[in-house]
Design a protein around this motif. Structure first.
Motif, mmCIF file in Angstrom:
data_model
loop_
_atom_site.group_PDB
_atom_site.id
_atom_site.type_symbol
_atom_site.label_atom_id
_atom_site.label_comp_id
_atom_site.label_asym_id
_atom_site.label_seq_id
_atom_site.Cartn_x
_atom_site.Cartn_y
_atom_site.Cartn_z
ATOM 1 N N ILE A 17 0.859 -1.182 0.000
ATOM 2 C CA ILE A 17 0.000 0.000 0.000
ATOM 3 C C ILE A 17 0.895 1.231 0.000
ATOM 4 C CG2 ILE A 17 -1.844 1.259 1.154
ATOM 5 C CD1 ILE A 17 -2.782 -1.271 2.419
ATOM 6 N N VAL A 18 0.645 2.129 -0.936
ATOM 7 C CA VAL A 18 1.481 3.314 -1.104
ATOM 8 C C VAL A 18 0.613 4.563 -1.152
ATOM 9 C CG1 VAL A 18 3.265 2.029 -2.332
ATOM 10 C CG2 VAL A 18 1.431 3.108 -3.623
ATOM 11 N N GLY A 19 1.270 5.727 -1.112
ATOM 12 C CA GLY A 19 0.594 6.997 -1.271
ATOM 13 C C GLY A 19 0.258 7.256 -2.725
ATOM 14 N N PRO A 41 3.699 -8.217 -5.358
ATOM 15 C CA PRO A 41 2.609 -8.389 -4.399
ATOM 16 C C PRO A 41 1.366 -9.038 -4.988
ATOM 17 C CG PRO A 41 2.786 -6.098 -5.077
ATOM 18 C CD PRO A 41 3.983 -6.806 -5.638
ATOM 19 N N ARG A 42 0.641 -9.730 -4.119
ATOM 20 C CA ARG A 42 -0.659 -10.307 -4.464
ATOM 21 C C ARG A 42 -1.783 -9.304 -4.234
ATOM 22 N NH1 ARG A 42 -1.368 -14.944 -0.534
ATOM 23 N NH2 ARG A 42 -3.325 -15.204 -1.692
ATOM 24 N N PHE A 43 -1.469 -8.201 -3.565
ATOM 25 C CA PHE A 43 -2.442 -7.152 -3.281
ATOM 26 C C PHE A 43 -1.715 -5.819 -3.295
ATOM 27 C CE2 PHE A 43 -3.761 -4.246 0.149
ATOM 28 C CZ PHE A 43 -5.024 -3.890 -0.303
ATOM 29 N N ALA A 44 -2.293 -4.825 -3.985
ATOM 30 C CA ALA A 44 -1.675 -3.494 -4.040
ATOM 31 C C ALA A 44 -2.772 -2.447 -3.989
ATOM 32 C CB ALA A 44 -0.858 -3.335 -5.314
ATOM 33 N N ASP A 45 -2.462 -1.304 -3.360
ATOM 34 C CA ASP A 45 -3.477 -0.267 -3.220
ATOM 35 C C ASP A 45 -2.809 1.089 -3.032
ATOM 36 O OD1 ASP A 45 -5.982 0.822 -3.103
ATOM 37 O OD2 ASP A 45 -6.427 0.157 -1.061
ATOM 38 N N ILE A 46 -3.580 2.129 -3.320
ATOM 39 C CA ILE A 46 -3.172 3.506 -3.080
ATOM 40 C C ILE A 46 -4.140 4.104 -2.069
ATOM 41 C CG2 ILE A 46 -2.903 5.804 -4.089
ATOM 42 C CD1 ILE A 46 -2.290 4.480 -6.741
ATOM 43 N N VAL A 47 -3.627 4.796 -1.070
ATOM 44 C CA VAL A 47 -4.466 5.488 -0.093
ATOM 45 C C VAL A 47 -4.110 6.971 -0.127
ATOM 46 C CG1 VAL A 47 -5.135 5.675 2.331
ATOM 47 C CG2 VAL A 47 -4.613 3.436 1.360
ATOM 48 N N ASP A 48 -5.125 7.816 -0.213
ATOM 49 C CA ASP A 48 -4.927 9.262 -0.297
ATOM 50 C C ASP A 48 -5.887 9.942 0.667
ATOM 51 O OD1 ASP A 48 -4.397 11.851 -0.975
ATOM 52 O OD2 ASP A 48 -5.171 11.732 -3.021
ATOM 53 N N LEU A 49 -5.476 10.042 1.927
ATOM 54 C CA LEU A 49 -6.309 10.637 2.977
ATOM 55 C C LEU A 49 -5.572 11.744 3.719
ATOM 56 C CD1 LEU A 49 -7.843 7.348 4.471
ATOM 57 C CD2 LEU A 49 -8.995 8.986 2.976
ATOM 58 N N GLY A 50 -4.662 12.418 3.022
ATOM 59 C CA GLY A 50 -3.918 13.480 3.680
ATOM 60 C C GLY A 50 -3.153 12.955 4.875
ATOM 61 N N GLY A 51 -3.251 13.672 5.980
ATOM 62 C CA GLY A 51 -2.536 13.271 7.191
ATOM 63 C C GLY A 51 -3.048 11.989 7.803
ATOM 64 N N THR A 53 -3.527 9.312 6.007
ATOM 65 C CA THR A 53 -3.186 8.240 5.071
ATOM 66 C C THR A 53 -2.517 7.067 5.766
ATOM 67 O OG1 THR A 53 -3.009 9.768 3.208
ATOM 68 C CG2 THR A 53 -1.830 7.680 3.022
ATOM 69 N N GLY A 54 -1.539 7.325 6.638
ATOM 70 C CA GLY A 54 -0.831 6.244 7.315
ATOM 71 C C GLY A 54 -1.761 5.363 8.124
ATOM 72 N N ALA A 55 -2.632 5.980 8.900
ATOM 73 C CA ALA A 55 -3.580 5.215 9.699
ATOM 74 C C ALA A 55 -4.568 4.475 8.805
ATOM 75 C CB ALA A 55 -4.332 6.147 10.649
ATOM 76 N N GLY A 56 -4.996 5.119 7.724
ATOM 77 C CA GLY A 56 -5.924 4.474 6.808
ATOM 78 C C GLY A 56 -5.316 3.264 6.135
ATOM 79 N N MET A 57 -4.004 3.331 5.889
ATOM 80 C CA MET A 57 -3.320 2.195 5.293
ATOM 81 C C MET A 57 -3.381 0.969 6.201
ATOM 82 S SD MET A 57 0.168 3.829 3.744
ATOM 83 C CE MET A 57 0.253 4.541 2.096
ATOM 84 N N VAL A 73 1.757 -7.084 4.582
ATOM 85 C CA VAL A 73 1.621 -5.883 3.771
ATOM 86 C C VAL A 73 2.645 -4.819 4.172
ATOM 87 C CG1 VAL A 73 0.043 -4.055 3.006
ATOM 88 C CG2 VAL A 73 -0.852 -6.328 3.547
ATOM 89 N N LEU A 74 3.328 -4.266 3.185
ATOM 90 C CA LEU A 74 4.194 -3.110 3.381
ATOM 91 C C LEU A 74 3.381 -1.852 3.118
ATOM 92 C CD1 LEU A 74 6.929 -1.618 3.684
ATOM 93 C CD2 LEU A 74 7.277 -2.018 1.226
ATOM 94 N N CYS A 75 3.277 -0.978 4.118
ATOM 95 C CA CYS A 75 2.612 0.319 3.983
ATOM 96 C C CYS A 75 3.704 1.381 4.007
ATOM 97 C CB CYS A 75 1.645 0.560 5.135
ATOM 98 S SG CYS A 75 0.363 -0.695 5.331
ATOM 99 N N VAL A 76 3.849 2.138 2.931
ATOM 100 C CA VAL A 76 4.986 3.049 2.842
ATOM 101 C C VAL A 76 4.574 4.409 2.280
ATOM 102 C CG1 VAL A 76 5.636 2.120 0.570
ATOM 103 C CG2 VAL A 76 7.353 3.279 1.973
ATOM 104 N N LEU A 77 5.109 5.460 2.900
ATOM 105 C CA LEU A 77 4.906 6.831 2.451
ATOM 106 C C LEU A 77 6.247 7.545 2.467
ATOM 107 C CD1 LEU A 77 1.701 7.618 4.524
ATOM 108 C CD2 LEU A 77 1.820 7.569 2.026
#
Length: 352
Positions: A17-19, A41-51, A53-57, A73-77
């Motif tokens: 999961i990335v920004g 990865p078997r699963f990939a996503d983009i999260v865009d929730l401003g500040g 985002t990290g928690a949403g990931m 899952v690797l969550c990276v910003l």
């Protein structure tokens, strides 16, 4: 540092999961990051929730794990504040380093290279690939919403259309158009109270392997193969249980490789299979009864969503003149970048 802290290795990561932005690419961001990090990865996503985002990931990662889509899952910003930096980095993007300098730029050339490789390796012919647009155009004659409704074509029309990028001709390449598509997903309990019969997500699979074609693991087998296998496994079915295909079709070669990777014919045999197989609603295995994107048009990313909409309409028996007789299970696929970001869904009607 995160891997070291966890005691894991990069090979343990099967979710990403990335920004929303990586400097050199406005699209295909998870694939770009996965390519840089050497992940598939078997699963990939983009999260865009401003500040947030990290928690949403984090909760999205937990949901993906709970759904059985992945395990780790690797969550990276990240960001850079270097005043001298530019939005695009022409030296570090693999596409710009290994593809573009040699004239390999854009989707047409990338899919043409895939088609050339399939022809060279398996003897697939232009006449065989031409069956895809011809037979899907025939299906579109029953879909008034298709861009090419009322405009049938023959094999010679495809083979005589302008060569865009050898061996792909104009009528084998999707035509962009305007449009939109939407679906609503809810719980199975909630769906029972809905006015219309529900369609169920029985299985899903996803794979991301590369961004640049030069970094692809191979050209004649796509990441759809393991993605479809995962979807079949989750649904507890096999190819013989599928009643119709609603599969991504931006180029004729994509359909050819997809039917192989989905197990409907052996690897390398799709050319003959396409010639022999009837795509129509009266066949044993209808393919893209709405005409697919090659006949209906590609409204950017909504073109792929259109395959889901068609599958739902068919499974609800709401497809009108093009309705398949009593379908229960559909295979739907999505394709991103150059057969590198792949998703497979197994959808079932109310009786499944």
């Amino acid at each position: 540092m995160a891997l070291k802290d966890s005691g894991l290795a990069p090979s343990d990561i099967d979710g990403l999961i990335v920004g929303p932005q990586v400097g050199e690419t406005p699209q295909h961001v998870p694939a770009t990051v996965a390519e840089y990090l050497g992940l598939q990865p078997r699963f990939a996503d983009i999260v865009d929730l401003g500040g947030a985002t990290g928690a949403g990931m984090v909760w999205r990662a937990a949901a993906a794990i709970s759904a059985g889509m992945c395990e780790t899952v690797l969550c990276v910003l990240g960001n850079t504040r270097d005043p001298g930096s530019v939005t695009r980095s022409p030296n570090r993007n693999p596409i710009r380093e290994f593809d573009v300098p040699y004239g390999a730029s854009g989707a047409n050339q990338a899919y043409a290279m895939i088609a050339q490789r399939h022809m060279a390796e398996f003897g697939t012919t232009p006449q065989q690939l031409a069956q895809v647009p011809v037979k899907q155009r025939a299906n579109a004659m029953l879909n008034p919403a298709a861009v090419f409704h009322g405009k049938p074509i023959a094999t010679d029309d495809v083979l005589n259309s302008p060569m865009v990028m050898s061996p792909l001709r104009l009528l084998e390449i999707v035509m962009p158009c305007g449009g939109g598509a939407a679906v609503i997903v809810t719980s199975s309990d909630r769906a029972k109270d809905m006015e219309k019969a529900p369609v169920y997500v029985l299985g899903a699979g996803e794979r991301v392997t590369h961004r640049a074609l030069s970094q692809a693991p191979g050209l004649t087998t796509s990441p759809l193969a393991p993605a479809i296998s995962d979807a079949y496994s989750m649904a507890g079915i096999g190819p013989a249980d599928i009643d119709f295909l609603s599969i991504y079709d931006c180029y004729s070669i994509v359909v050819a490789i997809t039917v192989e990777d989905a197990g409907f014919c052996a690897k390398g045999e799709s050319g003959a299979w396409l010639e022999a197989h009837d795509f129509s609603i009266n066949s044993k295995l209808p393919i893209n009864p709405h005409g697919g994107q090659l006949a209906s048009g590609q409204a950017d990313l909504a073109g792929g969503m259109g395959h889901i909409v068609e599958a739902v309409r068919q499974l609800r028996a709401e497809a009108g003149e093009r309705q398949i007789t009593d379908p229960d299970i559909a295979l739907v696929t999505g394709n991103g970048a150059t057969m590198s970001e792949e998703v497979a869904l197994v959808l079932g009607g109310a009786n499944t």
